[in-house]
Design a protein around this motif. Structure first.
Motif, PDB file in Angstrom:
ATOM      1  N   MET A   1      10.974  37.222  21.098  1.00  0.00           N
ATOM      2  CA  MET A   1      10.499  37.036  19.946  1.00  0.00           C
ATOM      3  C   MET A   1       9.166  37.491  19.603  1.00  0.00           C
ATOM      4  SD  MET A   1      12.690  35.341  18.405  1.00  0.00           S
ATOM      5  CE  MET A   1      11.796  34.894  16.890  1.00  0.00           C
ATOM      6  N   THR A   2       8.193  37.401  20.437  1.00  0.00           N
ATOM      7  CA  THR A   2       6.973  38.346  20.225  1.00  0.00           C
ATOM      8  C   THR A   2       7.221  39.683  19.921  1.00  0.00           C
ATOM      9  OG1 THR A   2       6.000  36.821  21.739  1.00  0.00           O
ATOM     10  CG2 THR A   2       4.732  38.926  21.237  1.00  0.00           C
ATOM     11  N   ALA A   3       7.900  40.378  20.484  1.00  0.00           N
ATOM     12  CA  ALA A   3       8.324  41.907  20.284  1.00  0.00           C
ATOM     13  C   ALA A   3       9.182  42.174  19.018  1.00  0.00           C
ATOM     14  CB  ALA A   3       9.437  42.423  21.594  1.00  0.00           C
ATOM     15  N   ILE A   4       9.870  41.077  18.599  1.00  0.00           N
ATOM     16  CA  ILE A   4      10.662  41.427  17.345  1.00  0.00           C
ATOM     17  C   ILE A   4      10.280  40.544  16.181  1.00  0.00           C
ATOM     18  CG2 ILE A   4      12.788  42.128  18.367  1.00  0.00           C
ATOM     19  CD1 ILE A   4      14.191  39.492  18.058  1.00  0.00           C
ATOM     20  N   GLY A   5       9.512  39.534  16.584  1.00  0.00           N
ATOM     21  CA  GLY A   5       8.801  38.879  15.411  1.00  0.00           C
ATOM     22  C   GLY A   5       8.586  39.458  13.986  1.00  0.00           C
ATOM     23  N   PRO A   6       7.579  40.541  14.158  1.00  0.00           N
ATOM     24  CA  PRO A   6       7.215  41.116  12.905  1.00  0.00           C
ATOM     25  C   PRO A   6       8.134  41.873  12.127  1.00  0.00           C
ATOM     26  CG  PRO A   6       5.507  41.544  14.678  1.00  0.00           C
ATOM     27  CD  PRO A   6       6.986  40.936  15.205  1.00  0.00           C
ATOM     28  N   ALA A   7       9.178  42.476  13.063  1.00  0.00           N
ATOM     29  CA  ALA A   7      10.178  43.088  12.205  1.00  0.00           C
ATOM     30  C   ALA A   7      10.965  42.107  11.544  1.00  0.00           C
ATOM     31  CB  ALA A   7      11.096  44.055  13.258  1.00  0.00           C
ATOM     32  N   ILE A   8      11.156  40.809  12.108  1.00  0.00           N
ATOM     33  CA  ILE A   8      11.933  39.820  11.290  1.00  0.00           C
ATOM     34  C   ILE A   8      11.136  39.379  10.185  1.00  0.00           C
ATOM     35  CG2 ILE A   8      12.638  37.454  11.724  1.00  0.00           C
ATOM     36  CD1 ILE A   8      13.447  37.876  14.568  1.00  0.00           C
ATOM     37  N   ARG A   9       9.967  39.180  10.197  1.00  0.00           N
ATOM     38  CA  ARG A   9       9.218  38.896   9.199  1.00  0.00           C
ATOM     39  C   ARG A   9       9.161  39.969   7.746  1.00  0.00           C
ATOM     40  NH1 ARG A   9       5.201  38.361  12.474  1.00  0.00           N
ATOM     41  NH2 ARG A   9       5.470  36.469  13.992  1.00  0.00           N
ATOM     42  N   THR A  10       9.221  41.061   8.169  1.00  0.00           N
ATOM     43  CA  THR A  10       9.316  42.256   7.258  1.00  0.00           C
ATOM     44  C   THR A  10      10.603  41.975   6.674  1.00  0.00           C
ATOM     45  OG1 THR A  10       7.671  43.636   8.429  1.00  0.00           O
ATOM     46  CG2 THR A  10       9.085  44.646   7.090  1.00  0.00           C
ATOM     47  N   MET A  11      11.742  42.005   7.334  1.00  0.00           N
ATOM     48  CA  MET A  11      13.100  42.049   6.741  1.00  0.00           C
ATOM     49  C   MET A  11      13.299  40.744   5.954  1.00  0.00           C
ATOM     50  SD  MET A  11      15.870  43.738   6.640  1.00  0.00           S
ATOM     51  CE  MET A  11      15.969  44.662   8.198  1.00  0.00           C
ATOM     52  N   SER A  12      12.757  39.519   6.326  1.00  0.00           N
ATOM     53  CA  SER A  12      12.820  38.540   5.583  1.00  0.00           C
ATOM     54  C   SER A  12      11.956  38.691   4.229  1.00  0.00           C
ATOM     55  CB  SER A  12      12.772  37.174   6.307  1.00  0.00           C
ATOM     56  OG  SER A  12      11.227  37.202   6.582  1.00  0.00           O
ATOM     57  N   GLY A  13      10.935  39.393   4.263  1.00  0.00           N
ATOM     58  CA  GLY A  13      10.273  39.407   2.952  1.00  0.00           C
ATOM     59  C   GLY A  13      11.061  40.482   2.204  1.00  0.00           C
ATOM     60  N   ASN A  14      11.701  41.428   2.685  1.00  0.00           N
ATOM     61  CA  ASN A  14      12.170  42.397   1.896  1.00  0.00           C
ATOM     62  C   ASN A  14      13.521  41.545   1.314  1.00  0.00           C
ATOM     63  OD1 ASN A  14      10.657  44.289   2.619  1.00  0.00           O
ATOM     64  ND2 ASN A  14      11.977  45.365   4.295  1.00  0.00           N
ATOM     65  N   ILE A  15      14.358  40.597   2.136  1.00  0.00           N
ATOM     66  CA  ILE A  15      15.532  40.330   1.553  1.00  0.00           C
ATOM     67  C   ILE A  15      15.051  39.141   0.166  1.00  0.00           C
ATOM     68  CG2 ILE A  15      17.320  38.494   1.988  1.00  0.00           C
ATOM     69  CD1 ILE A  15      17.313  39.628   4.865  1.00  0.00           C
ATOM     70  N   ALA A  16      13.982  38.298   0.674  1.00  0.00           N
ATOM     71  CA  ALA A  16      13.365  37.544  -0.492  1.00  0.00           C
ATOM     72  C   ALA A  16      12.994  38.271  -1.783  1.00  0.00           C
ATOM     73  CB  ALA A  16      12.162  36.701   0.215  1.00  0.00           C
ATOM     74  N   SER A  17      12.290  39.511  -1.548  1.00  0.00           N
ATOM     75  CA  SER A  17      12.179  40.179  -2.722  1.00  0.00           C
ATOM     76  C   SER A  17      13.285  40.764  -3.500  1.00  0.00           C
ATOM     77  CB  SER A  17      11.334  41.407  -2.248  1.00  0.00           C
ATOM     78  OG  SER A  17      10.858  42.428  -3.478  1.00  0.00           O
ATOM     79  N   ASP A  18      14.444  41.149  -2.879  1.00  0.00           N
ATOM     80  CA  ASP A  18      15.531  41.723  -3.423  1.00  0.00           C
ATOM     81  C   ASP A  18      16.438  40.260  -4.269  1.00  0.00           C
ATOM     82  OD1 ASP A  18      15.212  44.109  -2.449  1.00  0.00           O
ATOM     83  OD2 ASP A  18      16.410  44.065  -0.703  1.00  0.00           O
ATOM     84  N   ILE A  19      16.217  39.381  -3.442  1.00  0.00           N
ATOM     85  CA  ILE A  19      16.890  38.338  -4.322  1.00  0.00           C
ATOM     86  C   ILE A  19      16.388  37.712  -5.326  1.00  0.00           C
ATOM     87  CG2 ILE A  19      17.370  35.895  -3.945  1.00  0.00           C
ATOM     88  CD1 ILE A  19      18.185  36.384  -1.014  1.00  0.00           C
ATOM     89  N   SER A  20      14.760  37.778  -5.377  1.00  0.00           N
ATOM     90  CA  SER A  20      14.155  37.447  -6.476  1.00  0.00           C
ATOM     91  C   SER A  20      14.287  38.320  -7.686  1.00  0.00           C
ATOM     92  CB  SER A  20      12.592  37.188  -6.081  1.00  0.00           C
ATOM     93  OG  SER A  20      11.952  38.420  -5.894  1.00  0.00           O
ATOM     94  N   THR A  21      14.495  39.697  -7.474  1.00  0.00           N
ATOM     95  CA  THR A  21      14.591  40.641  -8.417  1.00  0.00           C
ATOM     96  C   THR A  21      16.075  40.832  -8.794  1.00  0.00           C
ATOM     97  OG1 THR A  21      14.524  42.479  -6.923  1.00  0.00           O
ATOM     98  CG2 THR A  21      12.302  41.683  -7.739  1.00  0.00           C
ATOM     99  N   ALA A  22      17.011  40.395  -8.198  1.00  0.00           N
ATOM    100  CA  ALA A  22      18.519  40.763  -8.417  1.00  0.00           C
ATOM    101  C   ALA A  22      18.979  39.997  -9.737  1.00  0.00           C
ATOM    102  CB  ALA A  22      19.309  40.097  -7.305  1.00  0.00           C
ATOM    103  N   ASP A  23      20.020  40.746 -10.418  1.00  0.00           N
ATOM    104  CA  ASP A  23      20.203  40.023 -11.680  1.00  0.00           C
ATOM    105  C   ASP A  23      21.339  38.706 -11.226  1.00  0.00           C
ATOM    106  OD1 ASP A  23      19.086  41.720 -13.224  1.00  0.00           O
ATOM    107  OD2 ASP A  23      20.551  43.388 -13.336  1.00  0.00           O
ATOM    108  N   THR A  24      21.043  37.708 -11.780  1.00  0.00           N
ATOM    109  CA  THR A  24      21.862  36.591 -11.322  1.00  0.00           C
ATOM    110  C   THR A  24      23.464  36.774 -12.228  1.00  0.00           C
ATOM    111  OG1 THR A  24      20.862  35.265 -12.823  1.00  0.00           O
ATOM    112  CG2 THR A  24      20.228  35.136 -10.735  1.00  0.00           C
ATOM    113  N   ILE A  25      23.230  37.374 -13.469  1.00  0.00           N
ATOM    114  CA  ILE A  25      24.472  37.495 -13.976  1.00  0.00           C
ATOM    115  C   ILE A  25      25.026  39.080 -14.077  1.00  0.00           C
ATOM    116  CG2 ILE A  25      25.928  37.087 -16.330  1.00  0.00           C
ATOM    117  CD1 ILE A  25      23.586  35.082 -16.850  1.00  0.00           C
TER     118      ILE A  25
END
Length: 63
Positions: A37-61
């Motif tokens: 978890m120490t080795a892959i933790g930063p990559a998980i945080r970056t990926m989850s941030g990217n996913i959250a950003s994509d979801i917030s800017t996505a068109d819902t309709i």
């Protein structure tokens, strides 16, 4: 003789050794999990941030 038999039985009993083996094995597994978890933790945080950003800017309709 009773004390001698008690000591002999205690010496031959292996239940405690099995318990120690399991404790060491469990500690090793937990330690490896923490290292992973120490080795892959930063990559998980970056990926989850990217996913959250994509979801917030996505068109819902869809158009």
């Amino acid at each position: 003789m009773k004390l001698f038999n008690l000591v002999k039985t205690f010496r031959n009993d292996e239940d405690g050794a099995v318990t120690v083996d399991w404790v060491v094995l469990t500690a090793a597994v937990v330690g490896l999990g923490i290292v992973a978890m120490t080795a892959i933790g930063p990559a998980i945080r970056t990926m989850s941030g990217n996913i959250a950003s994509d979801i917030s800017t996505a068109d819902t309709i869809p158009n």
